[in-house]
Design a protein around this motif. Structure first.
Motif, PDB file in Angstrom:
ATOM      1  N   LEU A  30      26.043 -23.151   8.929  1.00 43.58           N
ATOM      2  CA  LEU A  30      24.839 -22.391   8.511  1.00 43.58           C
ATOM      3  C   LEU A  30      23.828 -23.425   7.179  1.00 43.58           C
ATOM      4  CD1 LEU A  30      23.448 -19.688   7.749  1.00 43.58           C
ATOM      5  CD2 LEU A  30      24.839 -18.903   6.331  1.00 43.58           C
ATOM      6  N   TYR A  31      24.775 -24.485   6.736  1.00 45.34           N
ATOM      7  CA  TYR A  31      23.428 -25.189   6.277  1.00 45.34           C
ATOM      8  C   TYR A  31      23.063 -25.824   7.158  1.00 45.34           C
ATOM      9  CZ  TYR A  31      22.361 -28.654   2.744  1.00 45.34           C
ATOM     10  OH  TYR A  31      21.271 -30.058   1.598  1.00 45.34           O
ATOM     11  N   ASP A  36      16.513 -28.158   7.563  1.00 45.34           N
ATOM     12  CA  ASP A  36      15.687 -28.719   7.969  1.00 45.34           C
ATOM     13  C   ASP A  36      14.109 -27.824   8.115  1.00 45.34           C
ATOM     14  OD1 ASP A  36      17.137 -30.795   8.943  1.00 45.34           O
ATOM     15  OD2 ASP A  36      17.112 -30.183  11.296  1.00 45.34           O
ATOM     16  N   ASN A  37      14.315 -26.174   7.821  1.00 46.05           N
ATOM     17  CA  ASN A  37      13.706 -25.394   7.779  1.00 46.05           C
ATOM     18  C   ASN A  37      13.221 -24.762   6.671  1.00 46.05           C
ATOM     19  OD1 ASN A  37      12.771 -24.848  10.196  1.00 46.05           O
ATOM     20  ND2 ASN A  37      14.523 -23.159  10.923  1.00 46.05           N
ATOM     21  N   PHE A  38      13.790 -25.240   5.205  1.00 44.54           N
ATOM     22  CA  PHE A  38      14.117 -24.461   4.012  1.00 44.54           C
ATOM     23  C   PHE A  38      14.081 -25.748   3.407  1.00 44.54           C
ATOM     24  CE2 PHE A  38      15.384 -20.948   6.747  1.00 44.54           C
ATOM     25  CZ  PHE A  38      13.824 -20.230   5.777  1.00 44.54           C
ATOM     26  N   GLY A  39      14.964 -27.438   3.189  1.00 41.19           N
ATOM     27  CA  GLY A  39      15.082 -28.149   2.488  1.00 41.19           C
ATOM     28  C   GLY A  39      16.282 -28.187   2.166  1.00 41.19           C
ATOM     29  N   ALA A  44      20.772 -24.317   0.335  1.00 41.91           N
ATOM     30  CA  ALA A  44      22.080 -23.978  -0.487  1.00 41.91           C
ATOM     31  C   ALA A  44      21.960 -22.416  -1.183  1.00 41.91           C
ATOM     32  CB  ALA A  44      21.776 -25.155  -1.573  1.00 41.91           C
ATOM     33  N   ALA A  45      20.492 -22.046  -1.026  1.00 35.86           N
ATOM     34  CA  ALA A  45      20.658 -20.494  -1.329  1.00 35.86           C
ATOM     35  C   ALA A  45      20.518 -20.032  -0.407  1.00 35.86           C
ATOM     36  CB  ALA A  45      19.164 -20.681  -2.329  1.00 35.86           C
ATOM     37  N   ILE A  46      20.754 -20.411   1.134  1.00 34.47           N
ATOM     38  CA  ILE A  46      21.361 -18.819   1.702  1.00 34.47           C
ATOM     39  C   ILE A  46      22.719 -18.991   1.556  1.00 34.47           C
ATOM     40  CG2 ILE A  46      20.471 -18.756   4.000  1.00 34.47           C
ATOM     41  CD1 ILE A  46      17.863 -19.391   4.507  1.00 34.47           C
ATOM     42  N   ALA A  50      24.709 -15.558   1.932  1.00 39.79           N
ATOM     43  CA  ALA A  50      25.460 -15.405   2.482  1.00 39.79           C
ATOM     44  C   ALA A  50      26.870 -15.035   2.418  1.00 39.79           C
ATOM     45  CB  ALA A  50      25.803 -15.878   3.946  1.00 39.79           C
ATOM     46  N   ALA A  51      27.827 -15.732   1.375  1.00 37.85           N
ATOM     47  CA  ALA A  51      28.667 -16.336   0.707  1.00 37.85           C
ATOM     48  C   ALA A  51      28.822 -14.791  -0.191  1.00 37.85           C
ATOM     49  CB  ALA A  51      28.779 -17.328  -0.003  1.00 37.85           C
ATOM     50  N   ALA A  52      27.280 -14.244  -0.818  1.00 33.94           N
ATOM     51  CA  ALA A  52      27.438 -13.443  -1.918  1.00 33.94           C
ATOM     52  C   ALA A  52      27.665 -11.839  -0.832  1.00 33.94           C
ATOM     53  CB  ALA A  52      26.618 -13.659  -2.303  1.00 33.94           C
TER      54      ALA A  52
END
Length: 126
Positions: A30-31, A36-39, A44-46, A50-52
């Motif tokens: 997922l990372y 590429d799209n979100f830096g 890491a936030a995404i 997802a982990a939450a």
């Protein structure tokens, strides 16, 4: 007996290790897909989101499953009494106080009620 317990523990440890490996691999994938799209910070936030969301979804699933109650005719008397106590706690507290006074004055009644409540029901024909 000990051998069986150790075998079960080893199997549980193997399942746990496989699950952890799969979760870490999914997080890394997922990372890699989102960096590429979100830096790096956004990716890491995404991954953290997802982990939450996964445990939250599992908790909601089990919560809904736990709230499913059997029909009233399938519930025992004790289950129905506890359900009524949950819905009307003040009335249940008053009934408990009255039952306590009655039990102190006449313990035979308490014995009779407890015997009746704890008696097993015969199986219902299907």
């Amino acid at each position: 007996m000990i051998r069986k317990i150790l075998t079960l523990l080893a199997a549980a440890a193997a399942i746990f290790a496989a699950t952890v490996t799969a979760v870490v691999a999914a997080a890394m994938a997922l990372y890699a897909l989102t960096v590429d799209n979100f830096g790096p910070a956004g990716a890491a936030a995404i991954v953290a989101l997802a982990a939450a969301l996964v445990p939250l979804a599992l908790a909601l699933f089990f919560l809904v499953k736990a709230k499913e109650k059997p029909p009233l005719e399938e519930q025992s008397l004790v289950q129905r009494l506890f359900e009524a106590a949950k819905q009307r706690p003040i009335i249940a507290t008053g009934a408990l106080a009255a039952a306590s006074v009655l039990a102190v004055r006449n313990p035979r009644i308490l014995t009779m009620v407890l015997t009746t409540l704890m008696a097993s029901k015969p199986p219902r024909p299907k």
